[in-house]
Scaffold this motif. Structure first.
Motif, mmCIF file in Angstrom:
data_model
loop_
_atom_site.group_PDB
_atom_site.id
_atom_site.type_symbol
_atom_site.label_atom_id
_atom_site.label_comp_id
_atom_site.label_asym_id
_atom_site.label_seq_id
_atom_site.Cartn_x
_atom_site.Cartn_y
_atom_site.Cartn_z
ATOM 1 N N TYR A 187 3.764 4.030 58.099
ATOM 2 C CA TYR A 187 2.365 4.343 57.779
ATOM 3 C C TYR A 187 1.864 5.515 58.614
ATOM 4 C CZ TYR A 187 -2.692 3.511 57.347
ATOM 5 O OH TYR A 187 -4.036 3.641 57.139
ATOM 6 N N VAL A 188 2.247 5.523 59.893
ATOM 7 C CA VAL A 188 1.819 6.594 60.784
ATOM 8 C C VAL A 188 2.535 7.906 60.434
ATOM 9 C CG1 VAL A 188 1.913 7.377 63.192
ATOM 10 C CG2 VAL A 188 1.114 5.073 62.659
ATOM 11 N N PHE A 194 10.810 -0.644 65.925
ATOM 12 C CA PHE A 194 9.368 -0.845 66.130
ATOM 13 C C PHE A 194 9.160 -1.640 67.414
ATOM 14 C CE2 PHE A 194 5.388 -3.324 64.768
ATOM 15 C CZ PHE A 194 4.528 -2.303 65.162
ATOM 16 N N TYR A 208 6.165 -1.801 58.984
ATOM 17 C CA TYR A 208 5.367 -0.821 58.265
ATOM 18 C C TYR A 208 4.703 0.220 59.159
ATOM 19 C CZ TYR A 208 2.066 0.979 54.784
ATOM 20 O OH TYR A 208 1.347 1.781 53.954
ATOM 21 N N ASN A 209 4.273 -0.156 60.356
ATOM 22 C CA ASN A 209 3.415 0.772 61.092
ATOM 23 C C ASN A 209 4.025 2.157 61.344
ATOM 24 O OD1 ASN A 209 0.733 1.108 62.246
ATOM 25 N ND2 ASN A 209 1.817 1.389 64.190
ATOM 26 N N PRO A 210 5.286 2.241 61.792
ATOM 27 C CA PRO A 210 5.848 3.587 61.981
ATOM 28 C C PRO A 210 5.876 4.404 60.685
ATOM 29 C CG PRO A 210 7.150 1.964 63.168
ATOM 30 C CD PRO A 210 6.191 1.188 62.301
ATOM 31 N N LEU A 240 11.115 7.696 64.386
ATOM 32 C CA LEU A 240 11.433 7.627 62.955
ATOM 33 C C LEU A 240 12.065 8.946 62.503
ATOM 34 C CD1 LEU A 240 11.544 6.149 60.353
ATOM 35 C CD2 LEU A 240 9.097 6.546 60.023
#
Lengths: 403, 289
Positions: free
Chosen positions: B113-114, B60, B109-111, B84
Motif C-alpha cells: 500500500y505504501v 513486514f 498489505y502495508n508495504p 520491497l
C-alpha cells in the motif's frame, strides 16, 4: 458514499469510515470477525442485553461517573471553566471497564469461555481480568516485556485477579507487539476464544463496538452538563492513543456544531525527534492490526516504534474513526510531550488532589495551553480517563526520585 | 502483456505437473534472509533442487500470521536492509536466470500500500513475478488491489482455511486465480501440523467448488509430511522448516555460514523426492490407508 448530514452514523456496512477502518485480517479470522459483527448487531437490538449492561455499569462499575467542576484549576489558569469527567473513579480506575463489560457480556452470548486481550499500560488488562473474574472465564493477557517492567503494579493486579500473563518479547515489546501476539493466539484458538480488544481500533466491528460501549461517557456528560449549566460544553478534550476514551466522549457531540473537540496525542520527546506516538501529527495512512488508519511507519511501510512516557499511548496507530474525523476536520488533534505531560501530572495532583494517569495528563497539559486564553464563560470538559496510581514509579523515575 | 491463464507460468506449471501425474513442491523463503546476496543465491538454486514453484516473502515488521521462525527471518532481513524495492530486484535477478519457474510474492498489505498498488503490480510483473498472496487482504478488502494485479497478468492467490465454511468458500473462490492456498491448520506458520486424512477431506471439498489447483501449506515440516500432502493435493508448501534451516546455518553474529545454501537446498531435494514419490503406485496404496 451518501451525502454526509451526520458525523455519527459511521461506519458503513463494511466497517469503513471514509478511507479508514475495514477488515484487514487473515482469512482464518474472517468468519469469526463476521460472527462477532452478527452477534453484536443482535445484542445491540436486544433490550435485555442493554438492561444487563446497564445493571453492571451501575452496580459494579459505579456509573454514572461524576462531572466535577475543577475550581482551583479553573482559577489557576484564569480563563475557561474546567470540568473533569471522572472516569478514573470507575471500578479498576479507568474508562477501559466500560467496553470490557459490554464485550464480556457479548462473549458470553457467543458461548466463548476463553478471553484474550492485549494491554499497554495494563489498565485494559486489569479491566479484562476483572470482568473475567466476575464471570468465571479463563483469561490470557498479552503484554510487552517493556511495559511489564514499567507497569509493575498492574501486572501484579492482573495476576491477583486470576489472569495468565504472557510476556511479549518480539518487536519493540510494547502494545503493538502484544496485539500481534493476541491476534496469533486468536487465529490458533478461534473456536473457544473471544478477543477482547481494548481500544476503538482493530478490524470491524471493533472500532464501532468499542466506541458504542464507551459512548456512555459522552451521553452522561451531555445530561450532566445540561443539568448543571443548562447548555452544552464548548470544548471537549481527551488524550488519544488508540482513542477509545476520546471517541467515547466525543461521539454524542459530533453533530453539535458548537462543540469544539480536541484529541491530544503523545509527542514523546518531541514530534521532530522521531521518538513519539503521534500517529496523526507525525504519521501517514497505512494498514495494521486489521484496519487502515494513520500509522507511524517508514517509507518502506515498516512499522516504526512509538515512544511515549505513557504506556497507554505508546502505540504506532490510532482508531480509524479518529483518522476520518481528522481528515474531514471535525476534530482537531494536538500533541503533548512527555515533559509537558509530567508537569501537568504534578500540577493536577497539587491543585485538585487528583493523581491523573499519565495518559490524561497529556490532555491536561493541552488544557493548560488553551484554558487561560479563553473567556470565563467558555466551558471545557476534559476526560480524566484514568487514575495515576499505576504511574507513580514511572513519574518518580522521570523526576529523578528514587522510591 | 497477455493476461490469458494459459500463457501464465503458474497455469503452465500446474498443467505440466498434472501431465506428470504428481504434485508440486512450493518453497517459501523470506527475501533478504539472512542477507540479500545469500538470499538471492539460495533463491536461484531452489528450482534446481526440486522446487516447482518458489514463494518469496515480502518482509513486514509485524507479521501477524507468522510464527517465531518466519518472524525471526523477517527481522534478519530487515536488519540486512531488505525493502520491497530490493525484493523486486531479487525477483528480476531470479527471472533473468530462470524463465520458467513460477515465482509468487507473499506478504502483508502495508508495504504494498505504501509502495503504491498500481506501481507495485506493474513493477512486480515487469520484474517477472507471476502471482501475489497478501495475507491480511481478505476478499472484503481486496478490490483495491486484485483487479489491478489480474489486469497486469499477475495471479491473485487467495487463502482458504479450516474456518472457511460453506458460506465462506464461494466468497473466497470467486475471483481467485493461480491456485488456492489451503492453510491446513488453525494457527500461525510453523506451529502445528494437520493430519493428511483431514487435509484430504478439506481438499476434496475445495475440488467440488473450484477448478483451480490446490496447494496446501502451514505445518509441513518434514519430507514424509510433504509426501503425505502431495498424495492428496496439487502442491505442498514448505516455509518455516526451510527458514529454520537458514537459521541453523548462521554464525554467532547472524552471518551466513558457507554451507548455508547447500544445506537448505539439500533439504529441498529431500522434500522434492518425497513429493515426487508420493503418487507412485506403491506409495499411493500406503497413503490411502
Amino acid at each position: 458514499m451518501p451525502q454526509i448530514n451526520t458525523y455519527s452514523a459511521g461506519p458503513d456496512e463494511n466497517g469503513h469510515f471514509g478511507l479508514y477502518g475495514g477488515r484487514f485480517v487473515a482469512e482464518t479470522l474472517m468468519p469469526l470477525i463476521l460472527e462477532v459483527e452478527r452477534a453484536y448487531t443482535a445484542a445491540k437490538a436486544d433490550a435485555d442485553f442493554q438492561r444487563e449492561l446497564d445493571y453492571y455499569l451501575r452496580d459494579y462499575v459505579g456509573r454514572p461517573s461524576p462531572l466535577y467542576f475543577a475550581e482551583r484549576m479553573t482559577k489557576h489558569f484564569g480563563g475557561a471553566k474546567i470540568y473533569f469527567k471522572r472516569e478514573e473513579l470507575n471500578h479498576t480506575g479507568a474508562h477501559k471497564i466500560n467496553s470490557c463489560m459490554g464485550q464480556i457480556l457479548l462473549a458470553q452470548r457467543m458461548g466463548k469461555k476463553r478471553i484474550i486481550a492485549e494491554t499497554g499500560a495494563g489498565q485494559h488488562g486489569v479491566a479484562t481480568a476483572t470482568v473475567c473474574a466476575l464471570f468465571g472465564l479463563s483469561c490470557v493477557i498479552y503484554m510487552g516485556q517493556t511495559d511489564i517492567e514499567r507497569q509493575a503494579p498492574n501486572v501484579f493486579r492482573m495476576k491477583l485477579l486470576g489472569a495468565e500473563l504472557r510476556p511479549v518479547t518480539s518487536g519493540s515489546a510494547t502494545l503493538k507487539d502484544a496485539m500481534n501476539e493476541a491476534l496469533r493466539d486468536w487465529v490458533a484458538n478461534v473456536d473457544s476464544t473471544y478477543y477482547l480488544i481494548g481500544t476503538a481500533a482493530g478490524p470491524h466491528p471493533y472500532p464501532a463496538m468499542v466506541r458504542d460501549f464507551q459512548s456512555v461517557i459522552g451521553r452522561e456528560v451531555r445530561a450532566e452538563m445540561l443539568e448543571r449549566e443548562g447548555r452544552l460544553p464548548d470544548t471537549l478534550l481527551a488524550c488519544v492513543g488508540g482513542g477509545s476514551n476520546a471517541i467515547g466522549l466525543f461521539h454524542s457531540f459530533l453533530d453539535d456544531a458548537s462543540v469544539r473537540m480536541i484529541g491530544v496525542e503523545a509527542a514523546g520527546h518531541g514530534l521532530d525527534t522521531g521518538q513519539h506516538a503521534a500517529s496523526i501529527n507525525g504519521g501517514r495512512p497505512g494498514v495494521l492490526h486489521g484496519n487502515r488508519t494513520y500509522l507511524l511507519h517508514d517509507e518502506d511501510g515498516q512499522i516504526t516504534e512509538a515512544h511515549s512516557i505513557s504506556a497507554g499511548l505508546d502505540y504506532p496507530g490510532i482508531g480509524p474513526e479518529h483518522s476520518w474525523l481528522n481528515d474531514i476536520g471535525r476534530v482537531e488533534y494536538a500533541a503533548i510531550t512527555d515533559r509537558e505531560a509530567l508537569d501537568a501530572f504534578q500540577l493536577c495532583s497539587r491543585l485538585e488532589g487528583i493523581l491523573p494517569a499519565l495518559e490524561p495528563a497529556h490532555a491536561l497539559a493541552h488544557l493548560g495551553k488553551i484554558a487561560g486564553r479563553l473567556p470565563r464563560d467558555h466551558i471545557i470538559v476534559i476526560n480524566l480517563c484514568g487514575r495515576g496510581d499505576k504511574d507513580v514509579f514511572t513519574a518518580a523515575r522521570a523526576l529523578g526520585v528514587t522510591l | 502483456m497477455s493476461a490469458q491463464p494459459s500463457e501464465r507460468r503458474l497455469a503452465r506449471r500446474f498443467a505440466r505437473l498434472a501431465a506428470e501425474g504428481r504434485a508440486g513442491l512450493v518453497t517459501f523463503v523470506s527475501a533478504g534472509d539472512p542477507d540479500i546476496d545469500t538470499s538471492l543465491a539460495l533463491l536461484k538454486r531452489l528450482p534446481g533442487a526440486g522446487a516447482d514453484i518458489v514463494e518469496l516473502g515480502m518482509v513486514f515488521s509485524d507479521p501477524m500470521a507468522d510464527g517465531p521462525a518466519i518472524q525471526a527471518a523477517g527481522k534478519r532481513a530487515l536488519k540486512a536492509g531488505i525493502t520491497l524495492k530490493k525484493t523486486l530486484d531479487m525477483v528480476r535477478a531470479f527471472r533473468a536466470a530462470d524463465a520458467e519457474t513460477p515465482l509468487v510474492l507473499m506478504g502483508y498489505y502495508n508495504p504494498i500500500y505504501v509502495y503504491g498498488n498500481e506501481r507495485f503490480v506493474r513493477d512486480a510483473r515487469a520484474a517477472g513475478a507471476d502471482g501475489v498472496i497478501v495475507v491480511d487482504l481478505p476478499p472484503e478488502e481486496d478490490a483495491e488491489l486484485r483487479p489491478l494485479a489480474t489486469a497486469q497478468g499477475l495471479d491473485f492467490i487467495r487463502l482458504a482455511t479450516p474456518t472457511s465454511d460453506d458460506a465462506r468458500l464461494p466468497v473466497i473462490l470467486t475471483g481467485a486465480s493461480g491456485f488456492i492456498y489451503y492453510v491446513s491448520i488453525l494457527g500461525i506458520t510453523g506451529t502445528r501440523s494437520a493430519g493428511a486424512d483431514v487435509v484430504a477431506g478439506a481438499v476434496a471439498r475445495l475440488r467440488r467448488l473450484t477448478q483451480l489447483p490446490i496447494a496446501v501449506g502451514f505445518g509441513i515440516r518434514t519430507a514424509p509430511q510433504a509426501g503425505a500432502i502431495a498424495a492428496v493435493a496439487d502442491a505442498a508448501v514448505v516455509g518455516s522448516a526451510l527458514v529454520e534451516r537458514i537459521a541453523a546455518n548462521l554464525d554467532a553474529d547472524g552471518r551466513a555460514l558457507p554451507a548455508l545454501v547447500d544445506d537448505v537446498t539439500g533439504f529441498v531435494s529431500a522434500l522434492a523426492k518425497a513429493v515426487r514419490d508420493a503418487r507412485l503406485p506403491s506409495r499411493a496404496a500406503g497413503v490411502a490407508e
